[in-house]
Write an enzyme that holds these catalytic residues in place. Structure first.
Site, PDB file in Angstrom:
ATOM      1  N   LYS A  55     -17.771  16.438  10.310  1.00 47.95           N
ATOM      2  CA  LYS A  55     -16.494  16.442  11.017  1.00 47.95           C
ATOM      3  C   LYS A  55     -16.095  15.061  11.515  1.00 47.95           C
ATOM      4  O   LYS A  55     -14.916  14.722  11.562  1.00 47.95           O
ATOM      5  CB  LYS A  55     -16.558  17.419  12.201  1.00 47.95           C
ATOM      6  CG  LYS A  55     -15.216  17.704  12.842  1.00 47.95           C
ATOM      7  CD  LYS A  55     -14.274  18.379  11.864  1.00 47.95           C
ATOM      8  CE  LYS A  55     -12.945  18.730  12.509  1.00 47.95           C
ATOM      9  NZ  LYS A  55     -12.016  19.343  11.546  1.00 47.95           N
TER      10      LYS A  55
ATOM     11  N   SER B  66       0.831  -1.194   0.000  1.00 41.96           N
ATOM     12  CA  SER B  66       0.000   0.000   0.000  1.00 41.96           C
ATOM     13  C   SER B  66       0.873   1.254   0.000  1.00 41.96           C
ATOM     14  O   SER B  66       1.568   1.518  -0.968  1.00 41.96           O
ATOM     15  CB  SER B  66      -0.970  -0.021   1.183  1.00 41.96           C
ATOM     16  OG  SER B  66      -1.981   0.953   1.013  1.00 41.96           O
TER      17      SER B  66
END
EC number: 3.4.21.-
Length: 204
Positions: free
Chosen positions: A70, A19
């Protein structure tokens, strides 16, 4: 990629460089991997949710926020359909950029990288066969190649990152937790988790 314009970069992969690790390595002039190295994983990463585990322990999480989204990636609640759509759009853009950067770094077509992507992991040998790495070898071979590329006959100094106290403690505990190793816990938790996140974020 900018560094390659002014200096030679050779990557030596050890146990794992997947990754984000592979993202960084893909811009090198030459990549070496061990036969058993775990690499690739150009794509998805599962995201854990802890609300059930905490609930079973009687722990409740309360979030105070300013802004509707948020806490969109909160580990302590399920996401809403609206959040899923927003996050998936962002992740698709990140994934496409990941593939394009790997294609550029490895001098391959985007299509060829896409055929190897989608989160697949590879051993060092598989990565070599698929041209994700250049050679099978370790640090010794990587240093020899770096010397050759730089036309340098002297000894190359090595600078190794010092282990933090936390790293040393984790290794000590790991050696005494054979049946509860971090790897077993990691894969057990991931087994039934939804795929929510594509990593890494673009590296500039």
């Amino acid at each position: 990629m900018r560094l390659r314009k002014t200096r030679k970069i050779v990557v030596s992969m050890k146990d794992m460089a997947a990754s984000g690790g592979y993202y960084i390595a893909s811009s090198a002039d030459k990549i070496f991997a061990l036969s058993g190295t775990i690499t690739g994983s150009i794509g998805v990463l599962q995201w854990l949710r802890y609300q059930r585990a905490f609930g079973s322990l009687g722990v409740k999480m309360r979030t105070y926020k300013e802004g509707k989204y948020k806490d969109s990636l909160s580990l302590f609640r399920d996401s809403t359909p609206e959040e899923d759509e927003m996050i998936q759009k962002m992740l698709s853009d990140t994934y496409n950029e990941f593939v394009q950067d790997v294609a550029k770094g490895r001098n391959q077509t985007v299509k060829s990288v896409q055929n190897l992507a989608e989160g697949r992991i590879y051993s060092g040998q598989d990565a070599f066969r698929n041209k994700l790495v250049d050679e099978i070898g370790g640090r010794k071979e990587a240093l020899e190649e770096l010397s050759r590329l730089c036309q340098y006959d002297g000894e190359i100094p090595l600078y190794e990152e010092e282990e933090s106290p936390f790293d040393r403690l984790f290794m000590m505990l790991g050696s005494k937790m054979n049946s509860f190793s971090s790897e077993r816990i990691f894969f057990r938790e991931f087994k039934n988790s939804p795929v929510l996140v594509i990593l890494p974020q673009a590296i500039r």
